[in-house]
Design an enzyme around this catalytic site. Structure first.
Site, short mmCIF file in Angstrom:
data_model
loop_
_atom_site.label_atom_id
_atom_site.label_comp_id
_atom_site.label_asym_id
_atom_site.label_seq_id
_atom_site.Cartn_x
_atom_site.Cartn_y
_atom_site.Cartn_z
CE LYS A 148 -4.24 1.14 2.40
NZ LYS A 148 -5.12 1.39 1.27
N1 PMP Z 1 -7.88 -2.69 -2.91
C1 PMP Z 1 -7.36 -1.46 -2.84
C2 PMP Z 1 -6.77 -0.86 -4.06
C3 PMP Z 1 -7.39 -0.74 -1.62
O1 PMP Z 1 -6.90 0.49 -1.54
C4 PMP Z 1 -7.98 -1.35 -0.49
C5 PMP Z 1 -8.03 -0.58 0.82
N2 PMP Z 1 -6.89 -0.83 1.58
C6 PMP Z 1 -8.49 -2.63 -0.61
C7 PMP Z 1 -8.43 -3.28 -1.84
C8 PMP Z 1 -9.11 -3.33 0.56
O2 PMP Z 1 -8.11 -3.65 1.50
P1 PMP Z 1 -8.45 -3.83 3.05
O3 PMP Z 1 -9.59 -4.78 3.11
O4 PMP Z 1 -7.21 -4.38 3.64
O5 PMP Z 1 -8.83 -2.49 3.54
#
Ligand code: PMP
Length: 324
Positions: free
Chosen positions: A159
């Site tokens: 991320k």
């Molecule tokens: N895909 C993307 C591109 C994201 O930014 C997120 C948010 N973090 C997610 C999926 C979902 O991830 P999470 O469930 O860990 O928040």
């Protein structure tokens, strides 16, 4: 006064009032997108403030930073503790937590390893918290012309701030051009990947399907949804690439998963209703279960550590004072 202005931001072990928590103008991260961040949720419960999957988020933050060669100046335990402390100091119940690792005043070398050798102490961690407002939209999506960045261009499971430019392009196009609340993005092969900040699931014939790892950020919520579905005896296929035509022709239900959006029904894609154009039965079940899971009111086998509680002590102002 703007509510934000009363918040204390944790910056490199000190509490700083929100409007004084700033970034140097030559920040490498500002210019080149070399930041790592997380989005985490906290929930008010009868037992206190619960943080969902804190350790997993902290681990992903470390993975993201290290994937571009940033050496974290803190331990995982330090960061987890600082997050709980920041919630406590700001008296946040239902909240959103944004830790961000950024490189400071070291603009002129792209080489991050050299920057860190030449500028010890240039890696910063800030933890921003705030109250969270629930989503309340008719979630219709439109496929974007902007595809996800392929895994041979950036570490796709990290991320990182830079790659989010593609998410903002897709989200802006969805809102301004298609006039829907969110986008769907394809991968470079033309298969459906995910939303700009959410993972996608479809339900077809009582089976839950989601694209495999490889071109997506494999969300912690995605993982929780897969485990919840299996717990409920729902068959899950997380290895299946699907095209947008397959989604439009076979989905009885569709949903987004993500820390912020939780489990949320998608009722339309490309101006056509999904299924009956309303939340389906399996989505409703998973949404209810997820709401209990994040509050520690439903326990999955092997998920005993998923909920951390903010410690209750009465010395909040002392903590801020002590950090000055
Ligand atoms: N895909 C993307 C591109 C994201 O930014 C997120 C948010 N973090 C997610 C999926 C979902 O991830 P999470 O469930 O860990 O928040």
């Amino acid at each position: 006064m703007n509510q934000q202005n009363t918040l204390q931001v944790w910056v490199n072990e000190k509490y700083v009032p929100y409007n004084q928590a700033t970034v140097p103008i030559r920040s490498h991260t500002l210019h080149y997108g070399t930041g790592a961040f997380e989005g985490i949720r906290s929930y008010e419960t009868p037992l206190g403030t619960a943080v969902f999957r804190l350790n997993d988020h902290v681990n992903r933050l470390f993975y993201s930073a290290e994937s571009i060669g940033i050496q974290m100046p803190y331990t995982r335990e330090d960061v987890a503790k600082a997050i709980l402390d920041t919630l406590q100091v700001n008296r946040i119940g239902n909240g959103y937590i944004r830790p961000i690792v950024f490189v400071g005043d070291v603009l002129y070398h792209l080489n991050l390893a050299k920057n860190q050798r030449d500028n010890p102490g240039s890696v910063n961690l800030a933890i921003i918290v705030g109250p969270f407002n629930y989503f309340d939209v008719d979630m219709k999506v439109h496929v974007s012309r902007w595809r996800r960045i392929p895994p041979d261009c950036v570490p796709v499971e990290a991320k990182l701030t830079g790659p989010y430019v593609t998410s903002t392009l897709a989200a802006t196009e969805a809102g301004e051009f298609y006039r829907v609340p969110e986008a769907l993005q394809l991968d470079i092969n033309g298969n459906v990947a995910e939303g700009p900040g959410e993972n996608l699931f479809i339900v077809s014939g009582r089976k839950l399907k989601t694209p495999p790892r490889g071109f997506i950020l494999p969300g912690l919520t995605r993982d929780a949804v897969i485990q919840l579905a299996k717990f409920r005896g729902i068959e899950v296929d997380d290895q299946h690439h699907f095209t947008i035509d397959e989604v439009m022709n076979t989905a009885d239900e569709a949903l987004f998963s993500g820390t912020a959006i939780e489990v949320y029904p998608i009722i339309g894609i490309n101006r056509k209703p999904v299924g009956k154009g309303e939340m389906g039965e399996i989505t409703a079940l998973l949404q209810r279960d997820y709401a209990q899971l994040v509050r520690g009111q439903l326990m999955l086998p092997g998920a005993e550590e998923w909920v951390s509680f903010v410690p209750k002590t009465a010395t909040l102002d002392e903590k801020v004072q002590a950090s000055l």
